[in-house]
Each structure stands twice: as structure tokens, then as C-alpha cells.
Design an enzyme around this catalytic site. Structure first.
Site, PDB file in Angstrom:
ATOM      1  N   ARG A   8      52.691  40.758  27.203  1.00 34.49           N
ATOM      2  CA  ARG A   8      51.982  41.313  28.345  1.00 34.49           C
ATOM      3  C   ARG A   8      50.484  41.181  28.060  1.00 34.49           C
ATOM      4  O   ARG A   8      50.050  41.252  26.906  1.00 34.49           O
ATOM      5  CB  ARG A   8      52.351  42.783  28.520  1.00 34.49           C
ATOM      6  CG  ARG A   8      51.678  43.457  29.698  1.00 34.49           C
ATOM      7  CD  ARG A   8      51.967  44.948  29.676  1.00 34.49           C
ATOM      8  NE  ARG A   8      51.336  45.622  30.816  1.00 34.49           N
ATOM      9  CZ  ARG A   8      51.260  46.933  30.937  1.00 34.49           C
ATOM     10  NH1 ARG A   8      51.768  47.725  30.007  1.00 34.49           N
ATOM     11  NH2 ARG A   8      50.678  47.465  31.993  1.00 34.49           N
ATOM     12  N   HIS A   9      49.690  41.011  29.098  1.00 37.65           N
ATOM     13  CA  HIS A   9      48.232  40.949  28.959  1.00 37.65           C
ATOM     14  C   HIS A   9      47.675  42.230  28.321  1.00 37.65           C
ATOM     15  O   HIS A   9      48.356  43.255  28.245  1.00 37.65           O
ATOM     16  CB  HIS A   9      47.593  40.748  30.327  1.00 37.65           C
ATOM     17  CG  HIS A   9      47.914  41.871  31.269  1.00 37.65           C
ATOM     18  ND1 HIS A   9      47.290  43.094  31.209  1.00 37.65           N
ATOM     19  CD2 HIS A   9      48.833  41.961  32.241  1.00 37.65           C
ATOM     20  CE1 HIS A   9      47.803  43.889  32.123  1.00 37.65           C
ATOM     21  NE2 HIS A   9      48.748  43.231  32.767  1.00 37.65           N
ATOM     22  N   GLU A  11      44.976  45.536  28.004  1.00 36.72           N
ATOM     23  CA  GLU A  11      44.740  46.684  28.884  1.00 36.72           C
ATOM     24  C   GLU A  11      43.564  46.443  29.837  1.00 36.72           C
ATOM     25  O   GLU A  11      42.571  45.811  29.484  1.00 36.72           O
ATOM     26  CB  GLU A  11      44.469  47.917  28.036  1.00 36.72           C
ATOM     27  CG  GLU A  11      44.336  49.215  28.824  1.00 36.72           C
ATOM     28  CD  GLU A  11      44.040  50.395  27.914  1.00 36.72           C
ATOM     29  OE1 GLU A  11      44.996  50.963  27.377  1.00 36.72           O
ATOM     30  OE2 GLU A  11      42.846  50.720  27.731  1.00 36.72           O
ATOM     31  N   TRP A  14      42.578  49.926  35.179  1.00 35.78           N
ATOM     32  CA  TRP A  14      43.670  50.436  36.002  1.00 35.78           C
ATOM     33  C   TRP A  14      44.898  50.771  35.171  1.00 35.78           C
ATOM     34  O   TRP A  14      45.566  51.770  35.411  1.00 35.78           O
ATOM     35  CB  TRP A  14      44.037  49.416  37.089  1.00 35.78           C
ATOM     36  CG  TRP A  14      43.132  49.470  38.283  1.00 35.78           C
ATOM     37  CD1 TRP A  14      41.926  50.119  38.389  1.00 35.78           C
ATOM     38  CD2 TRP A  14      43.351  48.854  39.541  1.00 35.78           C
ATOM     39  NE1 TRP A  14      41.384  49.931  39.625  1.00 35.78           N
ATOM     40  CE2 TRP A  14      42.235  49.152  40.370  1.00 35.78           C
ATOM     41  CE3 TRP A  14      44.367  48.052  40.066  1.00 35.78           C
ATOM     42  CZ2 TRP A  14      42.132  48.687  41.676  1.00 35.78           C
ATOM     43  CZ3 TRP A  14      44.255  47.589  41.364  1.00 35.78           C
ATOM     44  CH2 TRP A  14      43.159  47.910  42.158  1.00 35.78           C
ATOM     45  N   GLY A  22      49.427  45.007  39.931  1.00 32.87           N
ATOM     46  CA  GLY A  22      50.103  43.969  40.690  1.00 32.87           C
ATOM     47  C   GLY A  22      49.314  42.677  40.745  1.00 32.87           C
ATOM     48  O   GLY A  22      48.898  42.137  39.728  1.00 32.87           O
ATOM     49  N   ARG A  58      43.331  38.668  34.019  1.00 32.71           N
ATOM     50  CA  ARG A  58      43.641  39.478  32.833  1.00 32.71           C
ATOM     51  C   ARG A  58      44.619  38.768  31.897  1.00 32.71           C
ATOM     52  O   ARG A  58      44.552  38.945  30.677  1.00 32.71           O
ATOM     53  CB  ARG A  58      44.174  40.852  33.239  1.00 32.71           C
ATOM     54  CG  ARG A  58      45.438  40.872  34.075  1.00 32.71           C
ATOM     55  CD  ARG A  58      45.731  42.297  34.564  1.00 32.71           C
ATOM     56  NE  ARG A  58      46.946  42.428  35.331  1.00 32.71           N
ATOM     57  CZ  ARG A  58      47.038  42.321  36.647  1.00 32.71           C
ATOM     58  NH1 ARG A  58      45.954  42.052  37.365  1.00 32.71           N
ATOM     59  NH2 ARG A  58      48.200  42.498  37.263  1.00 32.71           N
ATOM     60  N   GLU A  82      52.152  38.685  38.325  1.00 36.96           N
ATOM     61  CA  GLU A  82      52.793  39.994  38.447  1.00 36.96           C
ATOM     62  C   GLU A  82      53.385  40.198  39.840  1.00 36.96           C
ATOM     63  O   GLU A  82      52.992  39.542  40.809  1.00 36.96           O
ATOM     64  CB  GLU A  82      51.769  41.098  38.135  1.00 36.96           C
ATOM     65  CG  GLU A  82      52.283  42.534  38.263  1.00 36.96           C
ATOM     66  CD  GLU A  82      53.414  42.906  37.313  1.00 36.96           C
ATOM     67  OE1 GLU A  82      54.496  42.285  37.407  1.00 36.96           O
ATOM     68  OE2 GLU A  82      53.228  43.842  36.508  1.00 36.96           O
TER      69      GLU A  82
END
Length: 197
Positions: A8-9, A11, A14, A22, A58, A82
């Protein structure tokens, strides 16, 4: 058989506030940039042969340190984007109508937020994307940077787990943690989940 290391990317502001990002293109925060640098350091010693990412900023920013360390081009696949959360984009669960939240929690596949992408379609495109990456790199080791909900749905699709259970079976993909898969055609093996770098 191809070994995929799916991350996962890092932080963003948001995500630190538990807001649905999203398809909104939210940049990494300072923590996310540090996480991306750590992922790059891991990749430099992991024998990675190729790099893929979602087109969202991101994800590309998270993969950039690994690409620089390895001297490899970053390939982008729109199917790694996403899930679009519709009316929930940019909001926390506490900011959404309670009846919508209750329905989503009971069955996030049959009761997505208004205007959201169909989770079944997201799972299908995510699985197709990872199978495409695997087919493009037979016998290689590939780092793929994508997103929390897409990855959880995709894992369920690849492993034959009912999609409606994705939030329970895979509660969260941690920022820049690695999930290790072996993909051979339509066969997928899960070797590790949410391993910090």
C-alpha cells in the site's frame, strides 16, 4: 510463477485522519515520505526485477524511491487505482449518514456508498491487473504499489474468499507494508500479509 510484493502507498493527511481518499489525488505527508524511503531501502536489497504502481500520485511517489534505488522504470496501470468511494470521498465514517454506514458495515459489497464503484468490478480489475503484471514478468520478483481497499478486494478475488468478507478477513493493509504473493496463471498463493519493511 511470479513473486509479487504488493505494498500500500505511504500515509497521507487524509489517511492519518481515517478519511476515504479513494480516487482523490492526495499527496503523501511527511510520515508517508519516510515510509516510501524505507520501502525504497527494502527494495534495493530484495532482488526486485520490475516496479508497477497505480497512477495516483501517492502510489507513484511511494514507488519512486525504489525506482531510483534500483534504476528501474516505474510502470503504471490504471487498473491498480483505488476504489472510488463516491459520496464518502474525503469524509470519515462519522461524517456520513448513520444508515449508510450501518448498511456498509453489514455488507460493504451489496451496500457501497452512493456513487461508489461497484466493489465486484474493483475486485475483478485488481485481480486482472496483478495477473497481467505476473504474466509480463514470468519467474521474476515484482514490487507493486497500490491501495488499501483495492488490495483487500483483490486478495479476496484471487484467493476465492467471498468479497463481502474483505473488511473482516483483511481488516487493513498497513502503509508501505508488504503482502507477498505467488501467481501462476490463475493460481495464487498468499505467502505473507502486512509485513513491515
Amino acid at each position: 510463477m511470479t513473486r509479487l510484493f504488493v505494498a500500500r502507498h505511504g500515509e497521507t493527511v487524509w489517511h492519518a485522519e481515517n478519511r476515504y481518499a479513494g480516487v482523490s489525488d492526495i499527496a503523501l505527508n511527511a510520515t508517508g515520505r519516510r515510509q516510501a524511503e524505507a520501502l525504497g531501502r527494502w527494495a534495493s536489497g530484495a532482488g526486485i526485477d520490475a516496479l508497477w504502481a497505480s497512477p495516483l500520485g501517492r502510489a507513484r511517489a511511494t514507488a519512486a524511491p525504489a525506482a531510483a534505488a534500483l534504476g528501474l522504470p516505474l510502470k503504471v496501470d490504471a487498473d491498480l487505482t483505488e476504489v472510488d468511494f463516491g459520496s464518502a470521498e474525503g469524509r470519515t465514517l462519522s461524517e456520513l449518514p448513520p444508515d449508510q454506514v450501518a448498511a456498509f458495515r453489514a455488507d460493504p459489497v451489496d451496500a457501497p456508498f452512493p456513487g461508489a464503484e461497484d466493489p465486484r468490478k474493483a475486485a475483478a480489475r485488481g485481480a486482472a491487473a496483478l495477473r497481467h503484471v505476473a504474466a509480463a514478468h514470468p519467474g521474476e520478483r515484482v514490487l507493486v504499489v497500490a491501495h488499501n481497499t483495492l488490495l483487500r478486494l483483490t486478495l479476496c478475488e484471487l484467493l476465492g474468499i467471498p468479497l463481502s468478507r474483505y473488511r473482516r478477513v483483511f481488516p487493513k493493509v498497513l502503509n508501505c507494508a508488504l503482502t507477498e504473493l505467488e501467481i501462476d496463471g490463475t493460481e495464487t498463493g498468499l505467502l505473507a500479509y502486512n509485513v513491515p519493511v
